[in-house]
Design a protein around this motif. Structure first.
Motif, PDB file in Angstrom:
ATOM      1  N   ASP A   7       0.933  -1.191  -0.163  1.00 36.57           N
ATOM      2  CA  ASP A   7      -0.008   0.174   0.137  1.00 36.57           C
ATOM      3  C   ASP A   7       0.920   1.203   0.099  1.00 36.57           C
ATOM      4  OD1 ASP A   7      -1.822   1.957   0.485  1.00 36.57           O
ATOM      5  OD2 ASP A   7      -2.977   0.783   2.054  1.00 36.57           O
ATOM      6  N   THR A   8       1.092   1.708  -1.282  1.00 39.37           N
ATOM      7  CA  THR A   8       2.287   2.833  -1.398  1.00 39.37           C
ATOM      8  C   THR A   8       1.818   3.991  -0.724  1.00 39.37           C
ATOM      9  OG1 THR A   8       2.776   2.164  -3.521  1.00 39.37           O
ATOM     10  CG2 THR A   8       3.394   4.447  -2.755  1.00 39.37           C
ATOM     11  N   ALA A   9       0.304   4.289  -0.592  1.00 42.06           N
ATOM     12  CA  ALA A   9      -0.137   5.634  -0.061  1.00 42.06           C
ATOM     13  C   ALA A   9       0.006   5.693   1.555  1.00 42.06           C
ATOM     14  CB  ALA A   9      -1.668   5.887  -0.560  1.00 42.06           C
ATOM     15  N   ASP A  62       4.391   1.697  14.452  1.00 43.31           N
ATOM     16  CA  ASP A  62       3.896   2.535  15.403  1.00 43.31           C
ATOM     17  C   ASP A  62       2.648   3.538  14.808  1.00 43.31           C
ATOM     18  OD1 ASP A  62       5.442   1.850  17.538  1.00 43.31           O
ATOM     19  OD2 ASP A  62       6.939   2.721  16.646  1.00 43.31           O
ATOM     20  N   VAL A  63       2.321   3.351  13.670  1.00 41.18           N
ATOM     21  CA  VAL A  63       1.431   3.991  12.823  1.00 41.18           C
ATOM     22  C   VAL A  63       0.497   3.087  12.299  1.00 41.18           C
ATOM     23  CG1 VAL A  63       0.852   5.672  10.892  1.00 41.18           C
ATOM     24  CG2 VAL A  63       3.260   5.587  11.990  1.00 41.18           C
ATOM     25  N   ILE A  64      -0.901   3.653  12.843  1.00 44.11           N
ATOM     26  CA  ILE A  64      -2.040   2.564  12.746  1.00 44.11           C
ATOM     27  C   ILE A  64      -3.131   3.253  11.584  1.00 44.11           C
ATOM     28  CG2 ILE A  64      -1.800   1.293  14.529  1.00 44.11           C
ATOM     29  CD1 ILE A  64      -4.424   2.891  15.693  1.00 44.11           C
ATOM     30  N   GLN A  65      -3.972   2.378  11.182  1.00 45.54           N
ATOM     31  CA  GLN A  65      -4.957   2.809  10.080  1.00 45.54           C
ATOM     32  C   GLN A  65      -6.209   2.871  10.872  1.00 45.54           C
ATOM     33  OE1 GLN A  65      -4.749   1.338   6.141  1.00 45.54           O
ATOM     34  NE2 GLN A  65      -3.398  -0.125   6.707  1.00 45.54           N
ATOM     35  N   ILE A  66      -6.890   4.119  10.781  1.00 45.54           N
ATOM     36  CA  ILE A  66      -8.393   4.053  11.316  1.00 45.54           C
ATOM     37  C   ILE A  66      -9.150   4.534  10.207  1.00 45.54           C
ATOM     38  CG2 ILE A  66      -7.329   4.519  13.786  1.00 45.54           C
ATOM     39  CD1 ILE A  66      -8.111   7.494  13.247  1.00 45.54           C
TER      40      ILE A  66
END
Length: 208
Positions: A7-9, A62-66
């Motif tokens: 997922d490049t974005a 440490d970065v998540i998707q919401i």
């Protein structure tokens, strides 16, 4: 679990957050595990720092998707307690692409000492970093809100004033929220605001 390796974005958004966290940490704006950072993707997903991470040592993990409503796409991961303040801004203005929250010394001291409901900053060249300010010969107000561990309740207090916020806003004894069309703009505005607050604090201390 979501597969984000191709997922490049999302990878680019996570990288922007990692780099911004390092820059904020270098300047002392996110001590310990304080602060949170987010980026909105074109498809509506939001990349945001997970709860409890030190912003100076962030990795992509440490970065998540919401979702736009603040729900983690991976239910095993926990978003920041202040996620709602990010999603509130994205819902308010479709042009916002990044939100930053920091806890600097100047912002914290000023927020606790200021008796009114806003800090007025006037006459500074750096005010031009904020959209719509073609000259230093102007003044802008930074709204102040009382800290509240009930984030949903705090968001209802912030909401009525969002349309009039040029600088961002400041939570007493806590820190600033700043945003922009993308991470570069949001970070430039955060740096500009922190510079202005440091100048304001220095002038007040000199006058005492």
């Amino acid at each position: 679990m979501l597969n984000t390796t191709s997922d490049t974005a999302w990878t680019e958004a996570a990288g922007q957050i990692v780099r911004a966290g390092q820059r904020m940490d270098q300047r002392g704006w996110v001590p310990a595990t304080a602060g949170n950072l987010s980026v909105r993707l074109a498809d509506g997903r939001i990349a945001i720092t997970r709860s409890g991470g030190h912003k100076g040592f962030l990795t992509e993990q440490d970065v998540i998707q919401i979702t736009p409503e603040g729900v983690p796409l991976d239910p095993t991961k926990r978003a920041s307690a202040e996620t709602l303040l990010h999603t509130q801004l994205y819902a308010h203005d479709p042009s916002i692409g990044a939100v930053l929250h920091g806890h600097s010394v100047a912002a914290t001291i000023l927020s606790m000492d200021e008796p009114t409901d806003a800090i007025t900053l006037a006459g500074y060249e750096v005010l031009k970093v904020f959209e719509g300010q073609p000259t230093h010969d102007t003044s802008l107000d930074l709204p102040l809100f009382h800290n509240d561990q009930d984030i949903a309740r705090l968001s209802t207090v912030v909401a009525p004033k969002l349309s009039d916020m040029r600088l961002g806003y400041l939570i007493r004894g806590h820190g600033v929220y700043v945003w922009g069309k993308d991470m570069f703009t949001a970070l430039a505005r955060l740096e500009g605001l922190e510079f202005l607050l440091a100048c304001h604090l220095a002038r007040l201390q000199k006058a005492r």
